[in-house]
Design a protein around this motif. Structure first.
Motif, PDB file in Angstrom:
ATOM      1  N   GLY A  70       0.791  -1.215   0.000  1.00 50.27           N
ATOM      2  CA  GLY A  70       0.000   0.000   0.000  1.00 50.27           C
ATOM      3  C   GLY A  70       0.828   1.271   0.000  1.00 50.27           C
ATOM      4  N   ARG A  91      -4.878   6.480   2.823  1.00 50.95           N
ATOM      5  CA  ARG A  91      -4.292   5.152   2.702  1.00 50.95           C
ATOM      6  C   ARG A  91      -4.888   4.448   1.478  1.00 50.95           C
ATOM      7  NH1 ARG A  91      -1.773   7.513   6.550  1.00 50.95           N
ATOM      8  NH2 ARG A  91      -1.818   6.691   8.674  1.00 50.95           N
ATOM      9  N   VAL A  92      -4.027   3.799   0.710  1.00 50.87           N
ATOM     10  CA  VAL A  92      -4.477   3.048  -0.468  1.00 50.87           C
ATOM     11  C   VAL A  92      -3.728   1.724  -0.505  1.00 50.87           C
ATOM     12  CG1 VAL A  92      -4.753   3.013  -2.959  1.00 50.87           C
ATOM     13  CG2 VAL A  92      -4.911   5.183  -1.736  1.00 50.87           C
ATOM     14  N   THR A 125     -14.179   4.381  -4.692  1.00 51.18           N
ATOM     15  CA  THR A 125     -13.271   5.107  -3.803  1.00 51.18           C
ATOM     16  C   THR A 125     -13.401   6.616  -3.936  1.00 51.18           C
ATOM     17  OG1 THR A 125     -11.522   5.032  -5.489  1.00 51.18           O
ATOM     18  CG2 THR A 125     -11.585   3.232  -3.868  1.00 51.18           C
ATOM     19  N   SER A 173     -11.412   9.704  -1.926  1.00 50.43           N
ATOM     20  CA  SER A 173     -10.576  10.659  -2.640  1.00 50.43           C
ATOM     21  C   SER A 173     -10.911  10.597  -4.120  1.00 50.43           C
ATOM     22  CB  SER A 173      -9.086  10.336  -2.433  1.00 50.43           C
ATOM     23  OG  SER A 173      -8.285  11.186  -3.226  1.00 50.43           O
ATOM     24  N   LEU A 181      -7.822   9.145  -7.089  1.00 48.04           N
ATOM     25  CA  LEU A 181      -7.266   7.806  -7.208  1.00 48.04           C
ATOM     26  C   LEU A 181      -7.417   7.232  -8.612  1.00 48.04           C
ATOM     27  CD1 LEU A 181      -8.414   6.271  -3.800  1.00 48.04           C
ATOM     28  CD2 LEU A 181      -6.227   7.316  -4.402  1.00 48.04           C
ATOM     29  N   ASP A 202     -12.118   4.708 -11.168  1.00 49.90           N
ATOM     30  CA  ASP A 202     -13.321   4.483 -10.361  1.00 49.90           C
ATOM     31  C   ASP A 202     -14.575   4.765 -11.181  1.00 49.90           C
ATOM     32  OD1 ASP A 202     -14.453   3.664  -7.965  1.00 49.90           O
ATOM     33  OD2 ASP A 202     -14.711   5.705  -7.251  1.00 49.90           O
ATOM     34  N   GLN A 212      -8.774  -1.478  -5.549  1.00 49.27           N
ATOM     35  CA  GLN A 212      -8.187  -0.656  -4.509  1.00 49.27           C
ATOM     36  C   GLN A 212      -9.041  -0.622  -3.250  1.00 49.27           C
ATOM     37  OE1 GLN A 212      -7.713   3.140  -6.564  1.00 49.27           O
ATOM     38  NE2 GLN A 212      -5.500   2.812  -6.705  1.00 49.27           N
ATOM     39  N   ALA A 263      -9.359   2.008  -0.083  1.00 45.02           N
ATOM     40  CA  ALA A 263      -8.941   3.372   0.240  1.00 45.02           C
ATOM     41  C   ALA A 263      -9.666   3.847   1.487  1.00 45.02           C
ATOM     42  CB  ALA A 263      -9.220   4.308  -0.938  1.00 45.02           C
ATOM     43  N   TRP A 264      -8.928   4.553   2.340  1.00 42.09           N
ATOM     44  CA  TRP A 264      -9.528   5.110   3.548  1.00 42.09           C
ATOM     45  C   TRP A 264      -8.682   6.270   4.051  1.00 42.09           C
ATOM     46  CZ3 TRP A 264      -6.580   0.750   3.444  1.00 42.09           C
ATOM     47  CH2 TRP A 264      -5.528   0.633   4.354  1.00 42.09           C
TER      48      TRP A 264
END
Length: 337
Positions: free
Chosen positions: A198, A205-206, A246, A250, A253, A256, A273, A275-276
């Motif tokens: 990651g 975070r990804v 995601t 964000s 990224l 999506d 992915q 993501a958070w």
């Protein structure tokens, strides 16, 4: 964890030798039952030239005896089923070209099912600062079984401090039937699933979930992986909203645009992915190491450990499967358990 006074060198080798209680053992180039091997007979600085002790390549076996370093914790209660039993320094008098360090430990499966463990050890200076870390995965430990092992780091360089202690930093375990795989024998499902290390920047975070078709026929995907979040005790974490896509985490990224049909031929791969953000405001932050992943509705679950630090956001975004055009041999990819 404290930072050493100088950047620690990369781990030259972090290798586990199993000598399980009973008849199971591991030797260079051999499998279970080949006879026990003492890690103290191996020079860590030579692993890069001769292969690790579990590879098919020969290993150097110098003569001599390492220097035992004091361990205040010897004989203490095991932490999460792992107990460090000895710490050694290896110098030229042991037949090694430089200085290296090894730690003996015992790992006991305290669970009710066979599990795969990933243990992270920290080698420390006299001040308690970090010199280097070593991590290794122990596969298929049966319930109640204890395995003995040795973890090794290479020589600190420059002005890095000497190692005078070692501690268990982190233990992660997953049911053996749900262990992730980036290489090795192809699972019966015909696909491997694993998480990468990651990326983290400015609280975002990804982590990538990678799916490789290691079977003999095409694999069809169309949608999002199904997820369940688990805490350190493998209990389901409630109260976290798992979002499809995601973009709510964000918008930068990419990739999506929603689910699209994906067909993987043997050897091809897909990626999705996670993501958070780890923003913390009012309320209790959520830290959950494990995620159970179903690649398709009919697939068996695989458990990975992306180490979710969700803060108080209560959200985890998951992207749709898309073909991974950059996929290379997963054996060369650093993966989480």
């Amino acid at each position: 964890m404290p930072t050493a006074s100088r950047t620690a060198p990369a781990v030259l080798a972090a290798t586990l030798l199993l000598a399980a209680c009973g008849t199971q053992s591991v030797s260079p180039g051999g499998g279970a039952g080949s006879g026990p091997v003492r890690a103290e007979a191996l020079c860590p600085s030579d692993f890069s030239r001769y292969g690790s002790p579990t590879s098919s390549e020969p290993s150097v076996r110098p003569s001599g005896t390492p220097t035992a370093l004091p361990l205040p914790s010897v004989g203490s209660t095991a932490e999460d089923g792992v107990q460090i039993t000895a710490l050694y320094a290896w110098g030229p008098e042991s037949g090694c070209a430089g200085v290296a360090y090894s730690a003996d430990f015992e790992l006991t499966n305290q669970q009710k099912e066979t599990a795969t463990y990933t243990a992270t050890f920290g080698f420390l200076s006299a001040s308690g600062g970090a010199v280097d870390n070593a991590e290794h995965t122990v596969k298929a430990v049966a319930p109640g079984r204890t395995v003995k092992g040795t973890v090794v780091i290479g020589e600190p360089v420059g002005n890095a401090p000497e190692v005078t202690g070692v501690k268990v930093i982190k233990i992660r375990s997953v049911p053996e039937a749900e262990a992730s795989s980036a290489s090795g024998t192809c699972p019966k499902s015909g696909m491997r699933l694993y998480a990468d290390q990651g990326d983290a920047a400015m609280g975002l975070r990804v982590v990538g979930l990678h799916l490789v078709n290691c079977g003999t026929g095409p694999l069809q995907l169309n949608g999002y992986p199904k997820l369940t979040i688990q805490d350190e005790d493998h209990h389901t974490v409630d109260g976290v909203q798992i979002l499809q896509g995601t973009d709510q985490i964000s918008t930068g990224l990419g990739g999506d645009s929603g689910p699209q049909p994906v067909v993987l031929r043997p050897g091809e791969a897909a990626v999705a992915q996670l993501a958070w953000r780890n923003t913390t405001q009012a309320g209790a932050p959520v830290n959950a190491p494990y995620v159970r992943v179903w690649a398709t509705p009919a697939a068996d679950p695989v458990t990975v450990a992306p180490e979710l630090d969700l803060g108080t956001t209560g959200k985890l975004g998951v992207g749709a499967w898309r073909k991974d055009e950059t996929h290379r041999d997963p054996a060369s990819t650093t993966a989480r358990p």
